[in-house]
Design a protein around this motif. Structure first.
Motif, PDB file in Angstrom:
ATOM      1  N   GLY A  22       0.812  -1.198   0.000  1.00  0.00           N
ATOM      2  CA  GLY A  22       0.000   0.000   0.000  1.00  0.00           C
ATOM      3  C   GLY A  22       0.849   1.253   0.000  1.00  0.00           C
ATOM      4  N   PRO A  23       0.209   2.420   0.060  1.00  0.00           N
ATOM      5  CA  PRO A  23       0.961   3.664   0.025  1.00  0.00           C
ATOM      6  C   PRO A  23       1.888   3.849   1.226  1.00  0.00           C
ATOM      7  CG  PRO A  23      -1.417   4.074   0.087  1.00  0.00           C
ATOM      8  CD  PRO A  23      -1.208   2.618   0.083  1.00  0.00           C
ATOM      9  N   ASP A  24       1.574   3.196   2.345  1.00  0.00           N
ATOM     10  CA  ASP A  24       2.430   3.342   3.528  1.00  0.00           C
ATOM     11  C   ASP A  24       3.545   2.296   3.569  1.00  0.00           C
ATOM     12  OD1 ASP A  24       0.797   1.193   3.931  1.00  0.00           O
ATOM     13  OD2 ASP A  24       0.119   1.781   5.923  1.00  0.00           O
ATOM     14  N   GLY A  25       3.656   1.456   2.548  1.00  0.00           N
ATOM     15  CA  GLY A  25       4.713   0.456   2.491  1.00  0.00           C
ATOM     16  C   GLY A  25       4.319  -0.884   3.068  1.00  0.00           C
ATOM     17  N   LYS A  26       3.200  -0.956   3.781  1.00  0.00           N
ATOM     18  CA  LYS A  26       2.751  -2.232   4.347  1.00  0.00           C
ATOM     19  C   LYS A  26       2.029  -3.045   3.272  1.00  0.00           C
ATOM     20  CE  LYS A  26       2.067  -0.338   8.965  1.00  0.00           C
ATOM     21  NZ  LYS A  26       1.080  -0.067  10.014  1.00  0.00           N
ATOM     22  N   PRO A  27       2.171  -4.363   3.294  1.00  0.00           N
ATOM     23  CA  PRO A  27       1.488  -5.176   2.283  1.00  0.00           C
ATOM     24  C   PRO A  27      -0.025  -5.185   2.530  1.00  0.00           C
ATOM     25  CG  PRO A  27       2.632  -6.574   3.850  1.00  0.00           C
ATOM     26  CD  PRO A  27       3.015  -5.164   4.179  1.00  0.00           C
ATOM     27  N   TYR A  28      -0.746  -5.281   1.432  1.00  0.00           N
ATOM     28  CA  TYR A  28      -2.201  -5.387   1.525  1.00  0.00           C
ATOM     29  C   TYR A  28      -2.574  -6.722   2.159  1.00  0.00           C
ATOM     30  CZ  TYR A  28      -2.761  -1.381  -1.607  1.00  0.00           C
ATOM     31  OH  TYR A  28      -2.746  -0.141  -2.165  1.00  0.00           O
ATOM     32  N   PRO A  29      -3.668  -6.786   2.924  1.00  0.00           N
ATOM     33  CA  PRO A  29      -4.082  -8.073   3.494  1.00  0.00           C
ATOM     34  C   PRO A  29      -4.612  -8.995   2.400  1.00  0.00           C
ATOM     35  CG  PRO A  29      -5.698  -6.380   4.010  1.00  0.00           C
ATOM     36  CD  PRO A  29      -4.542  -5.692   3.352  1.00  0.00           C
TER      37      PRO A  29
END
Length: 68
Positions: A22-29
């Motif tokens: 995602g935009p914050d660098g965390k992977p999408y669930p």
């Protein structure tokens, strides 16, 4: 003809990318598999209301022609 092939390749190759973060660098669930059949507990035991006529008298429609 080559221009159409090149445009088609660009559309197919460039349009199918799916970002894994995602935009914050965390992977999408990851999506979870659904449970079928879907049941709604608040609908248990409730029946659909029966249709009711809108008028209490019969409506007679004129018949076209004379021998009906």
């Amino acid at each position: 003809m080559a221009v159409f092939v090149l445009v088609g390749f660009v559309v197919l190759a460039g349009g199918n990318g799916s970002p894994s973060a995602g935009p914050d660098g965390k992977p999408y669930p990851r999506p979870t598999p659904g449970v079928y059949p879907v049941k709604f507990p608040e609908w248990e035991g409730k029946q659909r209301p029966l249709p009711k006529p809108t008028v209490s008298y019969p409506i007679r429609f004129p018949s076209p022609g004379a021998g009906r």
